[in-house]
Design an enzyme around this catalytic site. Sequence first.
Site, PDB file in Angstrom:
ATOM      1  N   SER A 128       0.718  -1.099   0.056  1.00  0.00           N
ATOM      2  CA  SER A 128       0.162   0.040  -0.026  1.00  0.00           C
ATOM      3  C   SER A 128       0.808   1.044   0.089  1.00  0.00           C
ATOM      4  O   SER A 128       1.909   1.229   0.498  1.00  0.00           O
ATOM      5  CB  SER A 128      -0.924   0.034   1.136  1.00  0.00           C
ATOM      6  N   TYR A 137      -1.752   0.225  10.254  1.00  0.00           N
ATOM      7  CA  TYR A 137      -1.820  -0.418   8.787  1.00  0.00           C
ATOM      8  C   TYR A 137      -0.757  -0.070   8.103  1.00  0.00           C
ATOM      9  O   TYR A 137       0.188  -0.960   7.393  1.00  0.00           O
ATOM     10  CB  TYR A 137      -2.858   0.288   8.297  1.00  0.00           C
TER      11      TYR A 137
END
Length: 301
Positions: free
Chosen positions: A133, A146
């Site tokens: 990501s 995250y």
Amino acid sequence: LSGCDSGFGQATARHLDIMGFRVFASVLDLQSPGAQELRRSCSSRLTLLQMDLTKTEDIQRVLQHIQAHTNSTGLWGLVNNAGFNDTIADAELSPLGKFRACMEVNFFGSLELTKGLLPLLRSAGGRIVTVSSPAGDMPFPCLAAYGASKAALSLLMDTFRSELQPWGIKVSLILPGYYKTGTTCDPAFWNLQKQQLLASLPQELLQAYGEDYVEEINQQFIQFMKVAVEDLSAVVNSITEGLLAANPAVRYYPGQGLGIMYFIHRYLPYFVRDLFLKGFFINPKLPRALRREHHKDVKKA
């Protein structure tokens, strides 16, 4: 191919099956709607396997199954797609357990699965494609748990890429924009997470930041969800190219706006990048203890 209950995993499993590949698709729950959809829409070549990446026994069972069915041929490709996040909050407000949960799935689970499949990948001179990501490359507000796990995953895969080169194994990272996958775009899910977070916060932290601060973050995130792209084909195509191209890219960036985001991240001052990320994603209001009206109230008291 891990994480096929929904989103990128499910779409990629279906795409590779249509192309004629033998696909081993892992899901968290063999009875989930996503698993049933794959059973319905794919050929008998596709094998569904139950796997929770936080459980070593699950990973070992999957490894044994794949080994038994690919020992003579080796394994051409591994797609690390499973990902987890259930916290949108400042790092200080995010419980330590949330950081650990992200690391368990996004980092340690992918590491264990990759290491377990490497002998088969080496014998085939195959490919590793991993969905990471942009949040692992730059400090998105309220995504520390995250983002930190994805940063660790990206670095791990870059290291594998360098180390596995002599074996003929090519390693690619996919860094997608914001897409509509699984629970990531379900406001009810995020409202529940917000309530649980507020209930778990120490009183001193709740006083310093204010309940309205957490509410505002949640509202902005739910608003941001509306820009999520429903068409997953750009990501599926990037994963497929990573698996099949003669010379796959080291990194793929499917999704709009990532070019400008990475340009700002690499070439402009930090404060410009931070302003951009707040404008693009979440721009938290001032914590309660720093607001002028709070200081007035304290003086009156």
